[in-house]
Enzyme design. Structure first.
Site, PDB file in Angstrom:
ATOM      1  CB  THR A  42      -0.913   0.001   1.249  1.00 19.51           C
ATOM      2  OG1 THR A  42      -1.836  -1.053   1.101  1.00 19.51           O
ATOM      3  CG2 THR A  42      -1.665   1.297   1.405  1.00 19.51           C
ATOM      4  CE1 TYR A  56      -5.905   0.540   0.512  1.00 19.69           C
ATOM      5  CE2 TYR A  56      -4.145  -0.354  -0.839  1.00 19.69           C
ATOM      6  CZ  TYR A  56      -4.787  -0.266   0.378  1.00 19.69           C
ATOM      7  OH  TYR A  56      -4.335  -0.970   1.451  1.00 19.69           O
ATOM      8  CB  THR A 122       0.472  -3.635   6.170  1.00 22.44           C
ATOM      9  OG1 THR A 122      -0.778  -3.736   5.468  1.00 22.44           O
ATOM     10  CG2 THR A 122       1.034  -2.230   6.056  1.00 22.44           C
ATOM     11  CG  ASP A 123      -2.315  -7.719   3.595  1.00 26.39           C
ATOM     12  OD1 ASP A 123      -2.934  -7.983   2.553  1.00 26.39           O
ATOM     13  OD2 ASP A 123      -2.643  -6.805   4.393  1.00 26.39           O
ATOM     14  CE  LYS A 195      -2.985  -5.011   7.973  1.00 27.74           C
ATOM     15  NZ  LYS A 195      -2.955  -5.076   6.490  1.00 27.74           N
ATOM     16  CD  GLU A 316      -4.808 -28.128  27.117  1.00 27.05           C
ATOM     17  OE1 GLU A 316      -5.004 -27.529  28.188  1.00 27.05           O
ATOM     18  OE2 GLU A 316      -5.469 -29.121  26.742  1.00 27.05           O
TER      19      GLU A 316
END
Ligand code: DAS
Length: 359
Positions: A42, A56, A122-123, A195, A316
């Protein structure tokens, strides 16, 4: 008479220009040399209108345009730019990581490069940051930066993020801190940042382990240091690697079965990260498939979809008996990265568990 006056005027002008050039050279010599490696995202995106903050197009603006859009960065560093590739980071692949990491290491080995900024979507920025944190072989600063709004948007965050990232990459204070993420005036360590919001400018967080500093007025302020090994202190070396082992993530949820695990193993996964519920719990319908995968030699890492906290060994599940590894606090996507690199060195699960407690 007139001739002598013009000679004097010309020599005065040349004297002034020489002085100016000397001052500029002196100033430039004092500034750090920072290389910007652009990959897309971006921060290089454009929208149809100034109010387009979603919908965009990412990865459209080249590195020289990014640099020209923020002339202030030339006041804090001598800048060079390279377009390594131009993609939206949801499309990041292992081959991109190897290409980028090799370029970073070549550049940082050069005495005339003081720091590197990687502009990135950013992903998957947190993943590339962690990968580089494990394979960069220099103490010099490497700073990842992106933006949540495209360059065409009102209050675009890219320009100030880029200015901050360049300032940080050229700072002495950032040396030896590992790969850093500079977003929203904050400094994060690669290992713990994620993120946390789909669209807001303050999305990069390390909810419980926290950021490590701020950037204010182009100056970094650090308040903590990471305790886990990184960069020059890791055992990983990608210089001679052309590929990384196939490692995938299987996500757990109510009613999950074994389909995803079996499909990933059948597709050739050498390692499998289980993004378990809670403290890395194994649903009864999934566990047999993981056990069978382990018997075929697939290394299994128990992580958690929760996002914070330690996945406890033998908590676990009986990891000693199952010969599974636990991810400590690493998210599933970062556990995948460490497991991939671990498998370039060993398939011994005790050794791999040590790595998860070291990096
Ligand atoms: N698609 C997103 C990416 O390239 C855009 C961004 O936020 O940078 O990661």
């Amino acid at each position: 008479m007139l001739f002598h006056k013009s000679v004097r005027a010309t020599s005065a002008l040349f004297g002034f220009l020489f002085l100016l050039m000397t001052v500029v050279q002196a100033q430039t010599a004092k500034l750090p040399n920072v290389t910007i490696l652009a990959t897309g995202g971006t921060i290089a995106g454009t929208g149809a209108t100034s109010t387009t903050t979603v919908g965009y197009t990412a990865a459209t603006v080249g590195v020289q345009a990014l640099i020209q859009a923020v002339p202030e960065i030339t006041k804090v560093a001598n800048i060079t730019g390279e377009q390594v590739f131009q993609i939206a980071s949801e499309n990041m692949g292992n081959e991109h990581w190897l290409q980028l990491a090799k370029r970073v290491n070549v550049l940082l080995a050069q005495p005339n490069v003081d720091g590197i900024v990687v502009t990135h979507g950013t992903d998957t920025l947190e993943e590339t940051a962690y990968f580089l944190n494990l394979v960069v072989k220099s103490k010099k600063p490497v700073v990842m930066v992106g933006s949540m709004r495209p360059s065409t948007a009102l209050s675009a965050d890219g320009p100030i993020n880029l200015y901050n990232a360049v300032s940080l990459a050229g700072s002495q204070a950032a040396i030896g801190k590992g790969v850093l993420v500079a977003m929203n005036d904050q400094i994060h360590a690669a290992r713990d940042v994620t993120k946390s919001n789909t669209t807001t400018a303050d999305t990069f967080r390390a909810a419980e382990l926290g950021m490590i500093g701020y950037i204010q007025g182009g100056k970094p302020f650090f308040y903590r240091e990471v305790t886990r090994k990184h960069t020059v202190d890791t055992e990983f070396d990608i210089a001679k690697l052309d590929a990384l082992p196939q490692v995938d993530v299987a996500y757990a949820y109510a009613n999950v079965g074994a389909v995803a695990v079996n499909a990933l193993v059948a597709a050739g996964a050498k390692g499998l990260v289980h993004a378990g519920v809670g403290n890395g719990s194994l649903p009864a319908k999934t566990k047999p498939a993981l056990v069978a995968a382990r018997e075929k030699g697939v290394v299994i890492v128990r992580s958690s979809r929760v996002g914070q906290g330690i996945v406890a060994r033998n908590g676990e599940a009986n990891d000693d008996q199952l010969d599974f590894v636990v991810a400590d606090t690493l998210s599933p996507q970062k556990a995948r990265i460490l497991l991939m690199l671990a498998l370039t060195r060993t398939s011994n699960t005790k050794d791999i568990q040590r790595m998860f407690y070291t990096y």
